[in-house]
Design an enzyme around this catalytic site. Sequence first.
Site, PDB file in Angstrom:
ATOM      1  N   LYS A  28       0.834  -1.217   0.000  1.00  0.00           N
ATOM      2  CA  LYS A  28       0.000   0.000   0.000  1.00  0.00           C
ATOM      3  C   LYS A  28       0.866   1.264   0.000  1.00  0.00           C
ATOM      4  CE  LYS A  28      -2.223  -0.710   3.907  1.00  0.00           C
ATOM      5  NZ  LYS A  28      -1.646  -1.937   4.444  1.00  0.00           N
ATOM      6  N   ARG A 103      -9.879   1.066   8.552  1.00  0.00           N
ATOM      7  CA  ARG A 103      -9.488  -0.308   8.852  1.00  0.00           C
ATOM      8  C   ARG A 103     -10.572  -1.041   9.605  1.00  0.00           C
ATOM      9  NH1 ARG A 103      -3.443   0.968   8.866  1.00  0.00           N
ATOM     10  NH2 ARG A 103      -2.396  -1.021   9.085  1.00  0.00           N
ATOM     11  N   ARG A 142      11.870  -5.765   5.463  1.00  0.00           N
ATOM     12  CA  ARG A 142      11.832  -4.298   5.551  1.00  0.00           C
ATOM     13  C   ARG A 142      12.885  -3.752   6.511  1.00  0.00           C
ATOM     14  NH1 ARG A 142       5.616  -2.883   6.857  1.00  0.00           N
ATOM     15  NH2 ARG A 142       4.716  -3.021   4.792  1.00  0.00           N
ATOM     16  N   ARG A 175      11.481  -2.114  12.148  1.00  0.00           N
ATOM     17  CA  ARG A 175      10.397  -1.560  12.972  1.00  0.00           C
ATOM     18  C   ARG A 175       9.886  -2.642  13.913  1.00  0.00           C
ATOM     19  NH1 ARG A 175       6.235   0.767   8.786  1.00  0.00           N
ATOM     20  NH2 ARG A 175       4.833  -0.360  10.133  1.00  0.00           N
ATOM     21  N   ARG A 186      -0.819  -8.736  13.475  1.00  0.00           N
ATOM     22  CA  ARG A 186      -1.447  -7.711  12.628  1.00  0.00           C
ATOM     23  C   ARG A 186      -2.334  -8.380  11.569  1.00  0.00           C
ATOM     24  NH1 ARG A 186       3.483  -4.156  10.672  1.00  0.00           N
ATOM     25  NH2 ARG A 186       1.891  -2.831   9.760  1.00  0.00           N
TER      26      ARG A 186
HETATM   27  P1  AMP Z   1       0.566   0.867   8.960  1.00  0.00           P
HETATM   28  O1  AMP Z   1       1.875   1.515   8.751  1.00  0.00           O
HETATM   29  O2  AMP Z   1      -0.519   1.427   8.104  1.00  0.00           O
HETATM   30  O3  AMP Z   1       0.639  -0.639   8.878  1.00  0.00           O
HETATM   31  O4  AMP Z   1       0.131   1.209  10.486  1.00  0.00           O
HETATM   32  C1  AMP Z   1       0.961   0.905  11.587  1.00  0.00           C
HETATM   33  C2  AMP Z   1       0.109   0.762  12.833  1.00  0.00           C
HETATM   34  O5  AMP Z   1      -0.576   2.001  13.122  1.00  0.00           O
HETATM   35  C3  AMP Z   1      -1.011  -0.275  12.743  1.00  0.00           C
HETATM   36  O6  AMP Z   1      -0.547  -1.586  12.999  1.00  0.00           O
HETATM   37  C4  AMP Z   1      -1.961   0.233  13.829  1.00  0.00           C
HETATM   38  O7  AMP Z   1      -1.501  -0.082  15.134  1.00  0.00           O
HETATM   39  C5  AMP Z   1      -1.871   1.758  13.663  1.00  0.00           C
HETATM   40  N1  AMP Z   1      -2.888   2.236  12.682  1.00  0.00           N
HETATM   41  C6  AMP Z   1      -2.643   2.803  11.467  1.00  0.00           C
HETATM   42  N2  AMP Z   1      -3.784   3.107  10.841  1.00  0.00           N
HETATM   43  C7  AMP Z   1      -4.789   2.722  11.670  1.00  0.00           C
HETATM   44  C8  AMP Z   1      -6.211   2.743  11.571  1.00  0.00           C
HETATM   45  N3  AMP Z   1      -6.837   3.239  10.484  1.00  0.00           N
HETATM   46  N4  AMP Z   1      -6.926   2.250  12.625  1.00  0.00           N
HETATM   47  C9  AMP Z   1      -6.314   1.755  13.715  1.00  0.00           C
HETATM   48  N5  AMP Z   1      -4.977   1.682  13.870  1.00  0.00           N
HETATM   49  C10 AMP Z   1      -4.210   2.165  12.859  1.00  0.00           C
END
Ligand code: AMP
Length: 245
Positions: A28, A103, A142, A175, A186
């Site tokens: 993404k 999400r 990553r 990370r 996740r």
């Molecule tokens: P990402 O980089 O998009 O995978 O986001 C990293 C982390 O941020 C996720 O594993 C969640 O803990 C939090 N996060 C990001 N976007 C959301 C969302 N829309 N709703 C809830 N938690 C989020």
Amino acid sequence: MPRSSPASGQKVSDPVVLLFFGPPGSGKGTQSKMITDWLQIHTISTGEIFRAEVQAGTSLGRAAQDIMNSGGLVGDDIVNAMLETRLSQLDLHHGVLLDGYPRTIPQAQFLDQFLTARGLPEPTVLHLDSPRDIIIHRVSGRRHCAACNRGYNIYFQPPQVEGVCDYDGEPLSIREDDREEIVRERLLDYDRRTSPLLGYYEGRDYHRIDGNRPPEEVAREVATRLEGQMVRVRSSLTARRHRGL
Ligand code: AMP
């Protein structure tokens, strides 16, 4: 990326709302960057915002950090309020691309209400799908530079010198939430809480795209799926440039 030309009879200021949807590691972030560079529309990545808040040690960052590190989702109320604030600060003339939001179903409902209230169009949902074993392998590769925030992947986008950022020479790290056991958490959360969104968007402007291909190939397919929107945004951009904006 293909170039589109303005189509006759279309309004020049129609905005587009694009949602990138898919499990962690589905590409993404990479696709979002390619598309926003191309279309010149704003991107909001909720994950990146949270990481910046954590790094800055804000109260929002402190609230999100433990949840993120355990692979869970930050609460809907917190995410929705943050998103609304960010969207309200942006010029949405051309539209916006959302990476990692919504999400959950309550987030999708909140977004629909926001778009309706602001007179923005229905979202176009781009669902990047990949097999689980590929995702886990991809995420395990990553690496990240904490100093400049650039990302690498040791399998298909390695730094020139192992373990070191090409731009600033700082050491690269993994990370916390990219560790395999956390990625599995996740993915479970994705199945439980995010997958139901597929049903929510069924019958709307929804596109499933095979994300298990080189990024340029995926981007070409995204571009093809977005051809209608491209024409609108490009014509809007051209009109603004002619007006010197
Ligand atoms: P990402 O980089 O998009 O995978 O986001 C990293 C982390 O941020 C996720 O594993 C969640 O803990 C939090 N996060 C990001 N976007 C959301 C969302 N829309 N709703 C809830 N938690 C989020």
